[in-house]
Motif scaffolding. Structure first.
Motif, PDB file in Angstrom:
ATOM      1  N   ARG A 104       0.827  -1.201   0.000  1.00 38.12           N
ATOM      2  CA  ARG A 104       0.000   0.000   0.000  1.00 38.12           C
ATOM      3  C   ARG A 104       0.866   1.258   0.000  1.00 38.12           C
TER       4      ARG A 104
ATOM      5  N   GLU B 226       2.125   4.959   1.048  1.00 38.65           N
ATOM      6  CA  GLU B 226       2.232   5.619   2.339  1.00 38.65           C
ATOM      7  C   GLU B 226       0.959   6.422   2.611  1.00 38.65           C
ATOM      8  N   GLY B 227       0.435   6.246   3.818  1.00 37.18           N
ATOM      9  CA  GLY B 227      -0.793   6.942   4.176  1.00 37.18           C
ATOM     10  C   GLY B 227      -2.048   6.132   3.948  1.00 37.18           C
ATOM     11  N   SER B 228      -1.923   4.977   3.286  1.00 38.36           N
ATOM     12  CA  SER B 228      -3.108   4.154   3.010  1.00 38.36           C
ATOM     13  C   SER B 228      -3.012   2.777   3.664  1.00 38.36           C
ATOM     14  N   HIS B 229      -2.085   2.632   4.594  1.00 36.02           N
ATOM     15  CA  HIS B 229      -1.953   1.352   5.290  1.00 36.02           C
ATOM     16  C   HIS B 229      -3.149   1.118   6.218  1.00 36.02           C
ATOM     17  N   ASP B 230      -3.338  -0.131   6.584  1.00 35.29           N
ATOM     18  CA  ASP B 230      -4.474  -0.524   7.424  1.00 35.29           C
ATOM     19  C   ASP B 230      -3.934  -1.197   8.687  1.00 35.29           C
TER      20      ASP B 230
END
Length: 224
Positions: A120, A122-126
């Protein structure tokens, strides 16, 4: 040759079917599918719109067979070999199927969640989803440590469908959340799996693609 397997060597679910094929030396034509190639992807989707591999084409019976466990049972039914990957006794066969589901659903699937999160942006991790997946892995490792740690193979003395599932699930599971130190009996079982000639062959064929596997923090990447 009547059997064609659409697959990619790096895929754990494809490796599961390849182990079954190699165990019984079942003749088949390997058809590698590169989803990064638009033409290959389009051609595959024409065969199987769901877009998941492996997919077995059986020209003798005029069938397309999706889903790993179903493919292996199809092979056992129509192309039996020297090794029965499902016991003839229905009670024993049910136990093998239960373990097969355990490896697929509670090791392979949460492993994919952890690994794919590494891809993913950066900034869209879960992080919450990854934490949940890792908790599922720990629970599965605990169950497996208790259930099969003292056996030669997953369901007992005989190599089976469950072991075909276990080998790639645990190989990649170790890269998502290690069990080497925490679950010693499970690790000993996995050590037997990864040196089994059928799985060693599947791993050898996957090795040229290991560099595509996303690394985690502090992860040295894949190795056999």
């Amino acid at each position: 040759m009547s059997l064609t397997l659409y697959f990619h060597p790096l895929s754990g679910f494809c490796q599961k079917v390849m182990v079954a094929l190699y165990e019984n030396e079942t003749p088949f034509t390997p058809q590698l599918v590169d989803f990064g190639d638009a033409t290959q992807r389009e051609d595959f989707l024409k065969l199987w719109p769901i877009g998941k591999f492996p997919l077995l084409r059986d020209d003798r019976l005029g069938k397309l067979v999706p889903e790993t466990s179903v493919i292996i049972e199809h092979l056992a039914l129509h192309y039996p070999g020297k090794l029965a990957l499902l016991p003839g006794d229905p009670v024993a066969a049910l136990e093998v199927r239960r373990l097969d589901r355990l490896f697929d659903l509670y090791v392979a699937i949460p492993m994919q969640k952890v690994v794919l999160d590494r891809l993913r942006a950066e900034g869209s991790h879960d992080p919450a989803g990854v934490a949940e997946a890792k908790a599922t892995l720990v629970s599965a490792y605990d169950v497996l440590e208790a259930e099969i740690g003292g056996r030669q193979w997953a369901a007992g003395d005989d190599f089976s469908l469950a072991d075909c599932s276990a080998a790639p699930a645990l190989f990649y599971g170790e890269r998502a959340l290690s069990f080497r130190e925490s679950h010693p009996r499970l690790w000993a079982y996995f050590d037997r799996l990864r040196t089994r000639p059928s799985y060693a062959r599947a791993l050898s064929e996957a090795e040229p693609y290991f560099h595509f596997f996303p690394r985690g923090e502090g992860d040295a990447g894949l190795s056999r």
